[in-house]
Enzyme design. Structure first.
Site, PDB file in Angstrom:
ATOM      1  N   CYS A  40      -5.675  -2.049   6.520  1.00 32.41           N
ATOM      2  CA  CYS A  40      -4.728  -2.612   7.423  1.00 32.41           C
ATOM      3  C   CYS A  40      -3.460  -1.443   7.290  1.00 32.41           C
ATOM      4  CB  CYS A  40      -4.389  -3.977   6.485  1.00 32.41           C
ATOM      5  SG  CYS A  40      -2.896  -4.508   7.440  1.00 32.41           S
ATOM      6  N   SER A  42      -0.656  -2.418   6.531  1.00 27.66           N
ATOM      7  CA  SER A  42       0.233  -2.344   5.454  1.00 27.66           C
ATOM      8  C   SER A  42      -0.264  -1.345   4.401  1.00 27.66           C
ATOM      9  CB  SER A  42       0.495  -3.741   5.012  1.00 27.66           C
ATOM     10  OG  SER A  42       0.734  -4.595   6.075  1.00 27.66           O
ATOM     11  N   HIS A  45       1.204   2.003   5.066  1.00 26.76           N
ATOM     12  CA  HIS A  45       2.547   1.847   4.716  1.00 26.76           C
ATOM     13  C   HIS A  45       2.795   2.005   3.202  1.00 26.76           C
ATOM     14  CE1 HIS A  45       6.540  -0.172   5.949  1.00 26.76           C
ATOM     15  NE2 HIS A  45       6.291   0.902   6.620  1.00 26.76           N
ATOM     16  N   HIS A  61      -6.025  -5.576   0.803  1.00 21.28           N
ATOM     17  CA  HIS A  61      -5.674  -7.167   1.023  1.00 21.28           C
ATOM     18  C   HIS A  61      -6.365  -8.072   2.156  1.00 21.28           C
ATOM     19  CE1 HIS A  61      -3.018  -5.118   3.643  1.00 21.28           C
ATOM     20  NE2 HIS A  61      -2.784  -6.209   4.325  1.00 21.28           N
ATOM     21  N   CYS A 162      -6.265 -11.068   6.806  1.00 20.69           N
ATOM     22  CA  CYS A 162      -4.848 -10.298   7.294  1.00 20.69           C
ATOM     23  C   CYS A 162      -4.731 -10.468   8.711  1.00 20.69           C
ATOM     24  CB  CYS A 162      -4.683  -9.109   6.684  1.00 20.69           C
ATOM     25  SG  CYS A 162      -2.798  -8.627   6.717  1.00 20.69           S
TER      26      CYS A 162
END
Ligand SMILES: [Zn+2]
Ligand SMILES: [Zn+2]
Length: 356
Positions: A40, A42, A45, A61, A162
């Site tokens: 993902c 994130s 990131h 996640h 997610c």
């Protein structure tokens, strides 16, 4: 037990797949054998140091797997159940959980700070979003493992954990899109494409997708967008086309696209921000604009209650109404996690999913 996980040792580094030690599930916990985990934005990131992660850490996640072992005091799950992992703890005890806003659970943590069941060379490993699912096995609270039945492939089910829940829920729950409405979706990655599908299934009459990448605009049209625009002058174009949309959903994470979303809704319309901004960003909106009764709201996890909403998304997939094939660009084995991350960074693929 021993298992294998992809470990990131420092900001910006490559991930290294290595053997780690995983404690047995304690009371209220389950061990899940991960079958598939999406990469993902994130996670990217977090690699770049934009999240509160303590290195060394295990990211990941957006995962699905099979329940492999139960700790004591676990109800409603059995060995062999296919589950999608949720990153909200849904503790059931904090004020948001008790009033039904499970997505705002006060137990939500981006980082476990090295506490928990996972150790590597004698050190505690941080588990991103309290999951750390770039790992062959995880131990998580049973409330974070939502049973979804055997009839959905793990490579598809994981996406619900997610991107799909976040985007679909932003449209159907946070923005509460109703039939006949006009909706603009700014940013057409995995989350934006899921918001488009949410708007379509909710019955939106017009869905305008906005993205600078041609491949993503094409995917948006395939998934239910009625129009697709390149990003420049999108606000003006949307207003010309609709007089202002009923709802706009921002899935990029930049203050400019958030402003765009606010500016393209009609008086009384709803702008919903899903994208993750940095802590330093600010949003310059003249307060006089609020006299038009526009609303601007954030959305986390699509305002979801995962225990209730994941099975609903699986049902829509089973009916052929929610297209998950189009979101899954490619699979790679865990050992190719760095190649998968590089592909996600290029920005053309919607999702690379790791398989185990
Ligand atoms: Zn995510
Ligand atoms: Zn809670």
């Amino acid at each position: 037990m021993k298992t294998r996980a992809a470990i990131i040792e420092s900001k910006g580094g490559d991930l290294r797949v290595d053997e780690v030690d995983l404690a047995e599930p304690g009371p209220g916990e389950v061990r899940v054998q991960i079958e598939a985990c999406g990469i993902c934005r994130s996670d990217l990131h977090a690699i770049d140091g934009g999240e509160s992660v303590r290195f060394p850490a295990v990211l990941g996640h957006e995962a699905a797997g099979l329940v492999e072992a139960l700790g004591s005091d676990v109800a409603g799950l059995a060995e062999g159940d296919r589950v999608v992992l949720s990153w909200t703890p849904a503790c059931g005890r904090c004020p948001p959980c008790r009033r039904g806003d499970v997505q705002l659970c006060q137990g939500l943590r981006m980082s476990t700070g090295g506490e928990g069941p996972l150790t590597w060379q004698g050190r505690g490993l941080d588990r991103f979003m309290a999951l750390g699912a770039f790992s062959e096995c995880v131990v998580v609270p049973a409330r974070m493992a939502v049973p979804v039945g055997p009839h959905i492939p793990a490579t598809h089910a994981c996406l619900i954990g997610c991107a799909v829940m976040t985007g679909f829920g932003a449209a159907t729950k946070t923005a509460n899109v109703r039939w006949g409405e006009s909706v603009a979706v700014v940013g057409c990655g995995g989350v934006g494409l899921s918001a488009i599908q949410g708007a379509r299934i909710a019955g939106a009459a017009r869905i305008i997708a906005i993205d600078p990448t041609e491949e993503r605009r094409a995917a948006a049209l395939q998934l239910g967008a009625t129009d697709a625009l390149d990003a420049p002058e999108a606000v003006q174009r949307v207003v010309e086309m609709t007089g202002g949309v009923d709802a706009a959903i921002e899935c990029v994470g930049k203050s400019q696209t958030m402003l765009d979303a606010f500016n393209m809704v009609r008086p009384g319309g709803r702008a919903v921000v899903v994208g993750l901004a940095s802590f330093a960003d600010t949003l310059p909106i003249p307060p006089i604009m609020l006299l038009t009764e526009k609303s601007l709201t954030g959305s986390i996890y699509g305002s979801a209650n995962p225990a209730l909403d994941f099975p609903k998304l699986v049902a829509l997939y089973g009916q052929g109404r929610l297209d998950l094939d189009a979101l899954l660009s490619k699979t790679r084995p865990l050992d190719e996690v760095n190649e998968g991350i590089a592909e996600m960074r290029e920005g053309k693929l919607t999702r690379v999913v790791l398989t185990f």
